[in-house]
Design a protein around this motif. Structure first.
Motif, PDB file in Angstrom:
ATOM      1  N   GLU A 294      16.679  58.726  32.987  1.00  0.00           N
ATOM      2  CA  GLU A 294      16.863  60.071  32.452  1.00  0.00           C
ATOM      3  C   GLU A 294      18.104  60.722  33.064  1.00  0.00           C
ATOM      4  O   GLU A 294      18.904  61.343  32.356  1.00  0.00           O
TER       5      GLU A 294
ATOM      6  N   LEU B 264      21.056  59.105  31.550  1.00  0.00           N
ATOM      7  CA  LEU B 264      21.271  59.620  30.197  1.00  0.00           C
ATOM      8  C   LEU B 264      21.862  61.029  30.237  1.00  0.00           C
ATOM      9  O   LEU B 264      22.737  61.377  29.437  1.00  0.00           O
ATOM     10  N   ASP B 265      21.362  61.842  31.217  1.00  0.00           N
ATOM     11  CA  ASP B 265      21.936  63.190  31.349  1.00  0.00           C
ATOM     12  C   ASP B 265      23.418  63.109  31.712  1.00  0.00           C
ATOM     13  O   ASP B 265      24.256  63.848  31.171  1.00  0.00           O
TER      14      ASP B 265
ATOM     15  N   ARG C   6      25.448  60.590  31.133  1.00  0.00           N
ATOM     16  CA  ARG C   6      26.201  60.113  29.975  1.00  0.00           C
ATOM     17  C   ARG C   6      26.340  61.206  28.926  1.00  0.00           C
ATOM     18  O   ARG C   6      27.372  61.310  28.261  1.00  0.00           O
ATOM     19  N   SER C   7      25.288  62.031  28.809  1.00  0.00           N
ATOM     20  CA  SER C   7      25.370  63.127  27.853  1.00  0.00           C
ATOM     21  C   SER C   7      26.464  64.120  28.250  1.00  0.00           C
ATOM     22  O   SER C   7      27.256  64.562  27.417  1.00  0.00           O
ATOM     23  N   ASP C   8      26.506  64.433  29.582  1.00  0.00           N
ATOM     24  CA  ASP C   8      27.573  65.339  30.045  1.00  0.00           C
ATOM     25  C   ASP C   8      28.950  64.720  29.812  1.00  0.00           C
ATOM     26  O   ASP C   8      29.899  65.404  29.398  1.00  0.00           O
TER      27      ASP C   8
ATOM     28  N   LEU D 184      29.722  62.499  27.553  1.00  0.00           N
ATOM     29  CA  LEU D 184      30.014  62.513  26.115  1.00  0.00           C
ATOM     30  C   LEU D 184      30.410  63.910  25.652  1.00  0.00           C
ATOM     31  O   LEU D 184      31.299  64.072  24.808  1.00  0.00           O
ATOM     32  N   ASP D 185      29.739  64.939  26.238  1.00  0.00           N
ATOM     33  CA  ASP D 185      30.122  66.309  25.875  1.00  0.00           C
ATOM     34  C   ASP D 185      31.563  66.596  26.286  1.00  0.00           C
ATOM     35  O   ASP D 185      32.334  67.203  25.531  1.00  0.00           O
TER      36      ASP D 185
ATOM     37  N   GLU E 124      33.775  64.769  24.041  1.00  0.00           N
ATOM     38  CA  GLU E 124      33.818  65.418  22.729  1.00  0.00           C
ATOM     39  C   GLU E 124      34.714  66.657  22.767  1.00  0.00           C
ATOM     40  O   GLU E 124      35.500  66.910  21.861  1.00  0.00           O
TER      41      GLU E 124
END
Length: 524
Positions: free
Chosen positions: A92, A95-96, A98-100, A102-103, A106
């Motif tokens: 988790e 994933l957090d 990687r999410s940051d 990716l943000d 982006e």
């Protein structure tokens, strides 16, 4: 007659007595049988009670074992559940992260898209201006053509030829100006993007730096021990130097001896051997050989562990075992006071971050960064530069051609021909140029300061120059009657540009131009 009667009576009495005896015997047998039956019953009851107790004990043991088994299985399942929970939490968090990431990517992509949109709009405006210019030139062409035909009496073909020559020169000049502007804008945007990527990499990979020495100084309890280390007629020190391949320096420095060697692994083995000998107190050739073998095993084990730890930290789990061992030898190798193994790890992290920001494979970049200086582990044993030696090692043990080329090209021994080569070069430069990462020799330090002052003094109007703060700032005193206020900014810019073009230095150099006017008078 009387005899017969007595005989009958005797027979009757005998029969009666026999019956009585038989009954008595039968009664006795019945009593014995009853007692035996009672004894058997009693014995059976005792055996039954014993079997019952044994069955109860066995049942309790089985219940206890079953309970222990259940408890162990329960504990194991709890451990598995906790491990699964930890893995889920780690996944988790990953994933957090990687999410940051990716943000952020982006956001960066949206910013780049905005820049591209602005460039497209600029190009469209340029095309529109070119169309307008072309239309204007067409109109002028028609007008000039008519005037040439009327006034100059030229033919249409002659007028067209002259007009096309003039037009070609004008369009060529304007096209060159537009191309220069586009190139300047593109270079500025590329420089800005490169600086952003490098700043992100440097911020994410912040490392501590500690300068290391190429000699080992060992403390001894007293100076009396120096004689025992030397031994009778120098036999102990000769034995030590022959076994370890190092130089043992024993001078007037109180309570210490120095070990020097060009091979860092040998120097570490010698240091451990001497420390063990001092702690043991028994110093003679046989003991020196025993301690040397023990230190050799210990240092080789540390080398292997250092290589394995480096591969684990960077996630490179498929390196050849010989490369892992050679990588571990860099733990005892220094370059300008910078530990080469720590430098290789930092270059690997920087290369991975830069590759990620550029949308490339970070694993390949980290692998090339980790192995880029592996040749320094054996450069004292093989002729050639460490980049070429490292590339040969990597090629011999099955590394990919792009990794081998990046290792060989990181100091321009061969021409860089890929983005990976440039990434490794940039990461190597960033790691080595961090303030405090490397330590200069006194001669190089003095020459750098002299070069800074020489560059500044060569400009017109400079009176004196001082390089301060270890060469990170240059203060230039100018003659106020020669250099005015406006020229000071130009002079500072020119000196900074010349330093940037002609010198190599870590960090930044600040140029300060000082112009001072004084009016002095004396009251008499």
């Amino acid at each position: 007659m009387p005899e017969i009667l007595w005989l009958i009576i005797g027979l009757a009495v005998g029969v009666i007595a026999g019956v009585i005896v038989i009954r008595a015997i039968n009664n006795s047998r019945q009593q014995n049988a009853q007692r035996e039956a009672d004894a058997l019953i009693q014995e059976a009851r005792k055996q039954a009670d014993t079997l019952k107790k044994e069955a109860e004990v066995e049942a309790k043991d089985q219940a206890l074992k079953l309970r222990q088994s259940i408890e162990a299985e329960k504990s194991e399942r709890l451990k598995e559940a906790r491990a699964a929970e930890e893995r889920l939490n780690s996944r988790e968090n990953s994933l957090d992260h990687r999410s940051d990431s990716l943000d952020a990517r982006e956001h960066q992509l949206s910013s780049m898209q905005g820049q591209l949109d602005r460039r497209n709009r600029d190009l469209q405006d340029s095309e529109r201006k070119l169309d307008q210019r072309r239309q204007s030139l067409d109109a002028r062409f028609e007008e000039v053509n008519q005037r040439l035909e009327e006034v100059a009496g030229m033919t249409s073909d002659q007028a067209k030829t002259e007009l096309l020559d003039n037009l070609r020169d004008e369009v060529t000049h304007e096209s060159a100006a537009i191309i220069r502007d586009a190139e300047a804008r593109t270079k500025a945007e590329a420089d800005k993007t490169a600086r952003e990527i490098l700043s992100i990499a440097i911020q994410r990979v912040a490392a501590d730096h500690t300068a290391e020495m190429t000699v080992s100084t060992i403390h001894i309890p007293s100076d009396d021990l120096k004689g025992r280390i030397i031994g009778r007629e120098g036999r102990n020190i000769r034995s030590f130097e022959q076994l370890t391949g190092t130089n043992l320096i024993i001078d007037d420095t109180p309570e210490c001896v120095t070990i020097s060697c060009f091979d860092p692994v040998r120097r570490e083995i010698g240091r451990v051997t001497m420390e063990n000998l001092i702690a043991d107190g028994r110093i003679h050739p046989a003991r020196i050989e025993e301690m040397y073998k023990k230190a050799q095993r210990l240092v080789n084990q540390k080398v292997q562990e250092a290589g394995e730890q480096a591969t684990f930290d960077t996630g490179m789990h498929d390196l050849h075992p010989e490369l892992v061992r050679t990588l571990g030898r860099l733990r005892y190798r220094t370059s300008y006071g910078q530990n080469v193994l720590n430098h290789s790890l930092e270059v690997a992290y920087l290369a991975g971050v830069i590759a990620s920001e550029l949308g490339l494979d970070p694993t390949t970049a980290k692998r090339a960064g980790l192995l880029h200086d592996i040749g320094k582990a054996v450069d004292h044993e093989v002729d050639g530069s460490h980049a070429v030696i490292g590339a040969d090692l990597a090629r011999r043990f099955g590394e990919k051609p792009e990794i081998v080329h990046a290792i060989e090209a990181h100091h321009n021994d061969v021409e860089p021909n890929s983005v990976l080569d440039v990434i490794v070069q940039a990461s190597d430069a960033v790691s080595a140029a961090r303030p405090g990462a490397r330590k200069e020799t006194l001669d190089a330090y003095v020459k750098r300061l002299e070069k800074l002052e020489e560059i500044a003094n060569a400009h017109k109007g400079v009176e004196r120059t001082y390089a301060i703060q270890a060469g990170r700032e240059v203060r230039v005193m100018v003659q106020p009657e020669v250099v005015d206020e406006a020229a000071t900014k130009v002079l500072a810019h020119d000196i900074a540009q010349q330093i940037e073009n002609e010198m190599q230095y870590p960090g930044q150099v600040k140029v300060v131009v000082i112009r001072e006017s004084r009016a002095v008078d004396i009251a008499k």
